[in-house]
Design a protein around this motif. Structure first.
Motif, PDB file in Angstrom:
ATOM      1  N   ILE A 199       0.829  -1.208   0.000  1.00 28.53           N
ATOM      2  CA  ILE A 199       0.000   0.000   0.000  1.00 28.53           C
ATOM      3  C   ILE A 199       0.864   1.259   0.000  1.00 28.53           C
ATOM      4  N   TYR A 200       2.128   1.141   0.419  1.00 26.70           N
ATOM      5  CA  TYR A 200       3.015   2.305   0.472  1.00 26.70           C
ATOM      6  C   TYR A 200       3.651   2.616  -0.881  1.00 26.70           C
ATOM      7  N   ASP A 201       3.428   1.754  -1.883  1.00 22.07           N
ATOM      8  CA  ASP A 201       4.112   1.901  -3.167  1.00 22.07           C
ATOM      9  C   ASP A 201       3.320   2.686  -4.204  1.00 22.07           C
ATOM     10  N   ILE A 202       2.054   3.046  -3.925  1.00 29.09           N
ATOM     11  CA  ILE A 202       1.252   3.753  -4.916  1.00 29.09           C
ATOM     12  C   ILE A 202       0.781   5.088  -4.361  1.00 29.09           C
ATOM     13  N   ASP A 203       0.427   5.966  -5.277  1.00 20.84           N
ATOM     14  CA  ASP A 203      -0.041   7.302  -4.923  1.00 20.84           C
ATOM     15  C   ASP A 203      -1.520   7.222  -4.525  1.00 20.84           C
ATOM     16  N   LEU A 204      -1.813   7.534  -3.270  1.00 26.71           N
ATOM     17  CA  LEU A 204      -3.175   7.456  -2.753  1.00 26.71           C
ATOM     18  C   LEU A 204      -3.765   8.832  -2.475  1.00 26.71           C
ATOM     19  N   ARG A 205      -3.171   9.866  -3.026  1.00 23.06           N
ATOM     20  CA  ARG A 205      -3.634  11.221  -2.712  1.00 23.06           C
ATOM     21  C   ARG A 205      -4.938  11.583  -3.418  1.00 23.06           C
ATOM     22  N   GLY A 206      -5.264  10.884  -4.487  1.00 22.53           N
ATOM     23  CA  GLY A 206      -6.513  11.136  -5.189  1.00 22.53           C
ATOM     24  C   GLY A 206      -7.616  10.204  -4.713  1.00 22.53           C
ATOM     25  N   PRO A 207      -8.810  10.305  -5.299  1.00 21.55           N
ATOM     26  CA  PRO A 207      -9.922   9.421  -4.924  1.00 21.55           C
ATOM     27  C   PRO A 207      -9.595   7.955  -5.205  1.00 21.55           C
ATOM     28  N   VAL A 208      -9.888   7.097  -4.269  1.00 18.59           N
ATOM     29  CA  VAL A 208      -9.657   5.660  -4.398  1.00 18.59           C
ATOM     30  C   VAL A 208     -10.880   4.925  -3.863  1.00 18.59           C
ATOM     31  N   ALA A 209     -11.267   3.857  -4.544  1.00 22.10           N
ATOM     32  CA  ALA A 209     -12.292   2.954  -4.012  1.00 22.10           C
ATOM     33  C   ALA A 209     -11.575   1.732  -3.457  1.00 22.10           C
ATOM     34  N   TRP A 210     -11.716   1.498  -2.157  1.00 25.28           N
ATOM     35  CA  TRP A 210     -11.063   0.369  -1.493  1.00 25.28           C
ATOM     36  C   TRP A 210     -11.983  -0.847  -1.541  1.00 25.28           C
ATOM     37  N   LEU A 211     -11.404  -1.999  -1.849  1.00 29.09           N
ATOM     38  CA  LEU A 211     -12.167  -3.240  -1.955  1.00 29.09           C
ATOM     39  C   LEU A 211     -11.617  -4.258  -0.959  1.00 29.09           C
ATOM     40  N   VAL A 233      -0.585  -5.381   2.692  1.00 30.59           N
ATOM     41  CA  VAL A 233      -0.167  -4.629   3.873  1.00 30.59           C
ATOM     42  C   VAL A 233       0.987  -5.412   4.500  1.00 30.59           C
ATOM     43  N   PRO A 234       2.218  -4.904   4.412  1.00 26.30           N
ATOM     44  CA  PRO A 234       3.359  -5.663   4.946  1.00 26.30           C
ATOM     45  C   PRO A 234       3.325  -5.727   6.470  1.00 26.30           C
ATOM     46  N   HIS A 235       3.797  -6.832   7.016  1.00 28.51           N
ATOM     47  CA  HIS A 235       3.928  -6.956   8.464  1.00 28.51           C
ATOM     48  C   HIS A 235       5.128  -7.831   8.774  1.00 28.51           C
ATOM     49  N   LEU A 236       5.638  -7.668   9.973  1.00 29.20           N
ATOM     50  CA  LEU A 236       6.889  -8.328  10.351  1.00 29.20           C
ATOM     51  C   LEU A 236       6.674  -9.599  11.160  1.00 29.20           C
ATOM     52  N   GLY A 237       5.563  -9.713  11.836  1.00 28.68           N
ATOM     53  CA  GLY A 237       5.309 -10.877  12.672  1.00 28.68           C
ATOM     54  C   GLY A 237       4.964 -12.110  11.854  1.00 28.68           C
ATOM     55  N   ALA A 238       5.047 -13.260  12.504  1.00 27.69           N
ATOM     56  CA  ALA A 238       4.802 -14.536  11.826  1.00 27.69           C
ATOM     57  C   ALA A 238       3.311 -14.862  11.827  1.00 27.69           C
ATOM     58  N   VAL A 239       2.526 -13.977  11.187  1.00 27.23           N
ATOM     59  CA  VAL A 239       1.096 -14.227  11.009  1.00 27.23           C
ATOM     60  C   VAL A 239       0.790 -14.136   9.523  1.00 27.23           C
ATOM     61  N   GLU A 240      -0.242 -14.865   9.114  1.00 28.37           N
ATOM     62  CA  GLU A 240      -0.543 -14.924   7.680  1.00 28.37           C
ATOM     63  C   GLU A 240      -1.111 -13.612   7.167  1.00 28.37           C
ATOM     64  N   SER A 241      -2.001 -12.983   7.953  1.00 29.53           N
ATOM     65  CA  SER A 241      -2.633 -11.763   7.478  1.00 29.53           C
ATOM     66  C   SER A 241      -3.252 -11.018   8.657  1.00 29.53           C
ATOM     67  N   LEU A 242      -3.650  -9.768   8.398  1.00 31.74           N
ATOM     68  CA  LEU A 242      -4.337  -8.967   9.402  1.00 31.74           C
ATOM     69  C   LEU A 242      -5.837  -9.238   9.369  1.00 31.74           C
ATOM     70  N   ASN A 243      -6.491  -9.004  10.478  1.00 26.66           N
ATOM     71  CA  ASN A 243      -7.948  -8.939  10.498  1.00 26.66           C
ATOM     72  C   ASN A 243      -8.406  -7.890   9.480  1.00 26.66           C
ATOM     73  N   VAL A 244      -9.525  -8.151   8.796  1.00 24.61           N
ATOM     74  CA  VAL A 244      -9.952  -7.265   7.709  1.00 24.61           C
ATOM     75  C   VAL A 244     -10.223  -5.852   8.197  1.00 24.61           C
ATOM     76  N   ALA A 245     -10.750  -5.692   9.405  1.00 25.94           N
ATOM     77  CA  ALA A 245     -11.004  -4.346   9.925  1.00 25.94           C
ATOM     78  C   ALA A 245      -9.697  -3.620  10.213  1.00 25.94           C
ATOM     79  N   ALA A 246      -8.707  -4.342  10.745  1.00 22.33           N
ATOM     80  CA  ALA A 246      -7.397  -3.736  10.992  1.00 22.33           C
ATOM     81  C   ALA A 246      -6.727  -3.380   9.677  1.00 22.33           C
ATOM     82  N   CYS A 247      -6.848  -4.263   8.692  1.00 18.69           N
ATOM     83  CA  CYS A 247      -6.268  -4.008   7.366  1.00 18.69           C
ATOM     84  C   CYS A 247      -6.881  -2.755   6.751  1.00 18.69           C
ATOM     85  N   ALA A 248      -8.197  -2.632   6.851  1.00 20.42           N
ATOM     86  CA  ALA A 248      -8.867  -1.464   6.285  1.00 20.42           C
ATOM     87  C   ALA A 248      -8.383  -0.186   6.958  1.00 20.42           C
TER      88      ALA A 248
END
Length: 261
Positions: A199-211, A233-248
């Protein structure tokens, strides 16, 4: 204020049906707001409820008395219940003893997706949906599109998790997300644990629709294929993914960071 003491009272029966049945609330186009905070936010952002219900013990609370006074001044129907009858309506353990019955707002559907928005594909957990709504409102994202299989946005659990965010948003339910995405006029960013970009690699300053997708399966392959950007969403801990609400929340506030940097 009308006092109801019998469980057989027709109005009480109607309130109990609406308080306990998601299907009944959907059919009636109504929502139940349970607790002082939700009721206060509704008065500030949306206006007056159809019915205000209070328990006898809540009358001693200044914040409840203030809300009842406002409802009286606007000629809102006010119902007083013994504590045991109120408890049979409420889904909040150790709650304050105040609830509103309100009409669910009917947000007009835009002709196309042309501004900041959140699209939710088959989200199932009420707490997750409420948290996403709260984060979206805090990040200034005004529109929410929920797929046909997403949990009802106006259920009591979603309302409690949203903490009043519902009244700052335009929420569309039972939406064909594929049809919306086919004509989208803004970039669509979908989260995926298998994406090539962060998410840090793209320009998010304009309108975006998040899915965002289902808690277990994520965004469906068909919708993911229509996204402009597939992001991780990059993370350092040994977990597969974030909870969807945390990711959002991480996504929304990376966008806020870029806009305010």
């Amino acid at each position: 204020m009308k006092t109801i003491t019998s469980r057989d009272n027709p109005l009480y029966k109607q309130l109990k049906l609406l308080a306990g049945s998601s299907q009944a609330r959907r059919k009636a186009g109504r929502a139940v707001l349970d607790g002082v905070h939700l009721c206060e936010v509704y008065l500030q952002q949306a206006g007056e409820p159809e019915i205000c219900v209070a328990s006898e013990s809540a009358l001693a609370l200044p914040e409840v008395a203030s809300i009842l006074d406002r409802c009286q001044s606007h000629r809102v129907q006010r119902i007083l219940l013994p504590d045991n009858l109120y408890a049979a309506l409420s889904q909040v353990e150790h709650g304050v003893g105040l609830m509103f019955l309100v009409e669910v707002p009917a947000a007009p559907m835009p002709a196309r997706l042309d501004g900041p928005a959140v699209l939710l594909d088959n989200l199932q957990d009420p707490g997750n949906l409420g948290s996403i709504l709260r984060s979206a409102a805090a990040a200034g994202i005004p529109r929410i599109y929920c797929s046909r299989n997403t949990v009802f946005a106006w259920s009591p659990k979603v309302l409690r998790a949203g903490m009043g965010a519902h009244f700052l948003l335009q929420i569309h339910e039972n939406v064909d997300l594929d049809a919306i995405l086919r004509t989208a006029a803004v970039p669509v960013a979908a989260t995926s644990s298998h994406a090539d970009h962060r998410i840090y690699d793209i320009d998010l300053r304009g309108p975006v629709a998040w899915l965002f997708g289902n808690e277990g399966q994520g965004v469906s392959p068909e919708l993911l294929a229509r996204a402009t950007h597939r992001l991780a969403v990059p993370h350092l801990g040994a977990v597969e993914s974030l909870n969807v609400a945390a990711c959002a929340a991480v996504c929304f506030f990376e966008q806020v960071r870029q806009k305010t940097a």
